[in-house]
Write an enzyme that holds these catalytic residues in place. Structure first.
Site, mmCIF file in Angstrom:
data_model
loop_
_atom_site.group_PDB
_atom_site.id
_atom_site.type_symbol
_atom_site.label_atom_id
_atom_site.label_comp_id
_atom_site.label_asym_id
_atom_site.label_seq_id
_atom_site.Cartn_x
_atom_site.Cartn_y
_atom_site.Cartn_z
ATOM 1 N N ASP A 1 1.113 -5.027 11.765
ATOM 2 C CA ASP A 1 0.507 -5.935 10.147
ATOM 3 C C ASP A 1 1.553 -6.666 10.243
ATOM 4 O O ASP A 1 1.220 -5.931 8.749
ATOM 5 C CB ASP A 1 0.773 -4.516 9.735
ATOM 6 C CG ASP A 1 -0.366 -4.620 7.956
ATOM 7 O OD1 ASP A 1 -1.784 -5.137 8.786
ATOM 8 O OD2 ASP A 1 0.352 -3.522 7.718
ATOM 9 N N VAL B 1 0.827 -0.929 0.181
ATOM 10 C CA VAL B 1 0.221 0.147 0.249
ATOM 11 C C VAL B 1 1.107 0.875 0.150
ATOM 12 O O VAL B 1 0.863 2.685 -0.571
ATOM 13 C CB VAL B 1 -0.841 0.035 1.388
ATOM 14 C CG1 VAL B 1 -1.901 0.980 1.179
ATOM 15 C CG2 VAL B 1 -1.970 -1.124 0.856
ATOM 16 N N GLN B 2 1.682 1.133 0.769
ATOM 17 C CA GLN B 2 2.570 2.702 0.862
ATOM 18 C C GLN B 2 3.414 2.982 -0.344
ATOM 19 O O GLN B 2 3.507 2.697 -1.494
ATOM 20 C CB GLN B 2 4.161 2.338 1.573
ATOM 21 C CG GLN B 2 4.691 3.064 1.973
ATOM 22 C CD GLN B 2 6.380 2.929 2.863
ATOM 23 O OE1 GLN B 2 5.869 1.838 3.692
ATOM 24 N NE2 GLN B 2 6.647 3.977 3.138
ATOM 25 N N ASP C 1 9.326 -5.038 5.768
ATOM 26 C CA ASP C 1 8.449 -3.788 6.269
ATOM 27 C C ASP C 1 8.262 -4.699 7.701
ATOM 28 O O ASP C 1 7.516 -4.705 8.315
ATOM 29 C CB ASP C 1 6.635 -4.794 5.585
ATOM 30 C CG ASP C 1 7.549 -4.798 4.185
ATOM 31 O OD1 ASP C 1 8.138 -3.501 3.646
ATOM 32 O OD2 ASP C 1 5.908 -4.914 3.276
ATOM 33 N N ARG D 1 17.036 -5.120 -2.646
ATOM 34 C CA ARG D 1 16.191 -6.227 -2.912
ATOM 35 C C ARG D 1 17.109 -7.232 -3.047
ATOM 36 O O ARG D 1 18.124 -7.340 -3.707
ATOM 37 C CB ARG D 1 15.320 -5.015 -4.677
ATOM 38 C CG ARG D 1 14.858 -4.690 -4.301
ATOM 39 C CD ARG D 1 13.570 -4.797 -6.322
ATOM 40 N NE ARG D 1 13.348 -5.538 -5.987
ATOM 41 C CZ ARG D 1 12.547 -5.677 -7.203
ATOM 42 N NH1 ARG D 1 12.006 -4.626 -7.879
ATOM 43 N NH2 ARG D 1 11.370 -6.705 -7.353
ATOM 44 N N PHE D 2 16.589 -7.992 -2.355
ATOM 45 C CA PHE D 2 16.790 -9.766 -2.160
ATOM 46 C C PHE D 2 15.992 -10.484 -3.955
ATOM 47 O O PHE D 2 16.995 -11.988 -3.299
ATOM 48 C CB PHE D 2 16.892 -9.949 -1.120
ATOM 49 C CG PHE D 2 15.429 -10.314 -0.911
ATOM 50 C CD1 PHE D 2 13.919 -11.070 -1.132
ATOM 51 C CD2 PHE D 2 14.921 -9.355 0.953
ATOM 52 C CE1 PHE D 2 13.342 -11.494 -0.808
ATOM 53 C CE2 PHE D 2 13.735 -9.049 1.352
ATOM 54 C CZ PHE D 2 12.282 -10.232 0.819
ATOM 55 N N LYS E 1 11.001 3.948 -0.086
ATOM 56 C CA LYS E 1 10.077 4.199 0.670
ATOM 57 C C LYS E 1 9.684 5.592 1.265
ATOM 58 O O LYS E 1 10.501 5.760 2.582
ATOM 59 C CB LYS E 1 9.878 2.944 1.102
ATOM 60 C CG LYS E 1 9.999 1.246 1.271
ATOM 61 C CD LYS E 1 9.823 0.633 1.825
ATOM 62 C CE LYS E 1 8.403 0.439 2.685
ATOM 63 N NZ LYS E 1 8.406 -0.802 3.838
ATOM 64 N N LYS F 1 1.052 -11.480 3.023
ATOM 65 C CA LYS F 1 2.708 -10.859 2.728
ATOM 66 C C LYS F 1 3.636 -10.400 2.600
ATOM 67 O O LYS F 1 4.223 -9.617 1.610
ATOM 68 C CB LYS F 1 1.271 -10.029 1.629
ATOM 69 C CG LYS F 1 0.406 -10.357 0.276
ATOM 70 C CD LYS F 1 -0.422 -9.514 -0.156
ATOM 71 C CE LYS F 1 -0.203 -9.353 -1.865
ATOM 72 N NZ LYS F 1 0.905 -10.429 -2.113
ATOM 73 N N ASN F 2 4.267 -9.862 3.960
ATOM 74 C CA ASN F 2 5.504 -9.989 4.341
ATOM 75 C C ASN F 2 6.298 -10.806 4.893
ATOM 76 O O ASN F 2 7.232 -10.432 5.645
ATOM 77 C CB ASN F 2 4.443 -9.527 6.397
ATOM 78 C CG ASN F 2 3.957 -7.530 5.494
ATOM 79 O OD1 ASN F 2 4.798 -7.273 4.017
ATOM 80 N ND2 ASN F 2 3.990 -7.108 6.544
#
Length: 467
Positions: free
Chosen positions: A337, A164-165, A359, A242-243, A196, A341-342
């Site tokens: 949260d 969402v961010q 995240d 990014r991994f 971000k 998906k985290n």
């Protein structure tokens, strides 16, 4: 594999590519909302090849893939919230049109695959030099986020990762502290980092500091976590390496000049929702919400469902330990949260392997947003309601020995007490308000550490017959 007749009959089709190799054909019948997937024989025969996910193996059971599995996999690749709204508006398509959205955004998704027109192949050489984003230009864009989301540059949506961010995917030619520059990516170049920015909203102050603190605390504790840093325009921006991308050894970084084009290898990952063959709406355990008449329905990703993914992994003992530590760390930092998906897994022909964590945010610092847990500890959906019985219930459901739970909780709590004070004093926090917020985080996680040790000890004493 889908029945070839279904693929042939599909009015629309995209090809999936992994670097320079065709992987599969994705078919779509819009009228009946039917999806099909047909792997390329040459891809299946390659020793290094892999399926999209456990739900979409090279050879499915008789009858083909489960209804909706292909669509669910694709849906989980798309952005959410405002970024999805902007994508739909920019390309004049419905937010519910998953096929149209992946057609528009699929050249740089999470994981290894690129979605490409079936009558074309991905270019081997960039059509023009990569587009640099200067510090000054980025600062101007951050100042106008309310008018234009960060994902849109030069009239094009450049965000195709879930979440969402506000985010922006970029290629970084070298570390920022070594004069690195940021570039927007076009095929065949892939991004290496995610930006971000701090949303600068009263409801979530110091969000960049928050995530940086939690991620760096995990790294200090020797937990598997993505690399992060803070870039200032002077507005704070979290830079996440990014991994699922790897810069090919020896590749030149002359992106700005169009010579010696860089090369980035895409690595395949899926999140726990994809591994569980659930839609994006299943990322929360209470997938229908917490309304009075639906709060008992818990069909989304839970800790129990997450631990069931261990059976899909290559090293089951290591995967189970990683998941336990991830769950305990969310408790320590107060990340209510932490949803399905985290957590992600690398995918290979042999199976899944847990990916680095990402995240990590202490959401409970923000009183203005919901603190309901994405995944319950036992039946407790609020952090303050988690007791010894809930921890014991969690262990029972997830197949964790309670003595192991106690040992790991005690070990992680000790590491938090050791490393949180130093992280709160990190030089990245540049002013009094940021340092005060970091101190607030320090005090919270240290308090949670003491609480976790006590609860884990009591959990070992709960009689099995009560679970």
């Amino acid at each position: 594999m889908t029945d070839p007749a279904d693929v042939a009959a599909a009015p629309h089709a995209l090809h999936l590519w992994a670097d320079d190799r065709k992987v599969a054909t994705l078919g779509y019948d819009a009228l009946n909302d039917r999806w099909s997937l047909d792997y390329d024989p040459d891809w299946m025969a390659a020793p290094s090849s892999f399926p999209l996910s456990p739900a979409l193996p090279f050879q499915p059971l008789s009858g083909g893939y489960a209804v909706g599995s292909v669509k669910r996999f694709v849906e989980n690749l798309l952005p959410e919230g405002r970024a999805l709204d902007v994508t739909a508006t920019t390309y004049r398509i419905s937010k519910s049109n998953i096929y149209a959205l992946i057609t528009a955004l699929g050249t740089e998704t999470t994981g290894a695959f690129r979605f490409w027109r079936s009558d074309d192949v991905p270019p081997a050489v960039a059509a023009k030099p990569a587009r640099e984003v200067t510090r000054e230009e980025l600062d101007q864009r951050l100042a106008s986020l309310d008018q234009m989301p960060l994902a849109v540059w030069d009239g094009k949506v450049r965000m195709s990762i879930a979440g969402v961010q506000d985010k922006l995917m970029v290629y970084l030619d070298r570390p920022l502290n070594d004069g690195g520059r940021l570039f927007l990516v076009e095929p065949p170049l892939a991004s290496t980092h995610i930006l971000k920015p701090d949303p600068a909203r009263p409801i979530t102050p110091h969000l960049v500091v928050n995530e940086h603190f939690c991620m760096c605390l995990a790294r200090r504790m020797n937990l598997p976590v993505a690399e992060v840093s803070i870039y200032r325009t002077p507005r704070p921006v979290l830079v996440v390496r990014r991994f699922d991308r790897a810069l090919v050894q020896g590749a030149a970084a002359g992106a700005a000049h169009g010579n010696g084009a860089p090369s980035v290898r895409r690595l395949h990952i899926i999140d726990a929702a994809q591994a569980s063959d659930l839609p994006e709406s299943g990322k929360y355990e209470r997938n229908l919400g917490n309304g009075e008449h639906v709060r008992h329905i818990r069909e989304g990703v839970s800790f129990e469902m997450l631990f069931e993914r261990v059976d899909q992994t290559i090293n089951k003992a290591a995967a189970r330990m990683t998941l336990l530590r991830w769950a305990l760390f969310q408790f320590l930092i107060g990340n209510c949260d932490a949803h399905g998906k985290n957590f992600s897994f690398f995918v290979s022909r042999e199976g899944l392997e847990p990916a680095p964590w990402y995240d990590l945010v202490s959401v409970v610092q923000y009183a203005g947003i919901s603190h309901e847990l994405a995944m319950a500890w036992g039946d407790a959906f609020l952090l303050e309601e988690v007791g010894a019985f809930n921890l014991a219930d969690f262990a029972q459901r997830c197949g964790i020995d309670r003595k192991l739970l106690k040992r790991e909780a005690t070990r992680l709590a000790k590491l938090v007490v050791e490393h949180a004070p130093a992280q709160a004093l990190a030089e990245e926090y540049v002013d009094e308000s940021e340092r005060a917020f970091a101190a607030q985080l320090r005090d919270f996680v240290v308090g949670q550490a003491a609480r976790l040790v006590a609860l884990a000890d009591e959990a070992t004493k709960v009689k099995a017959k009560f679970l």
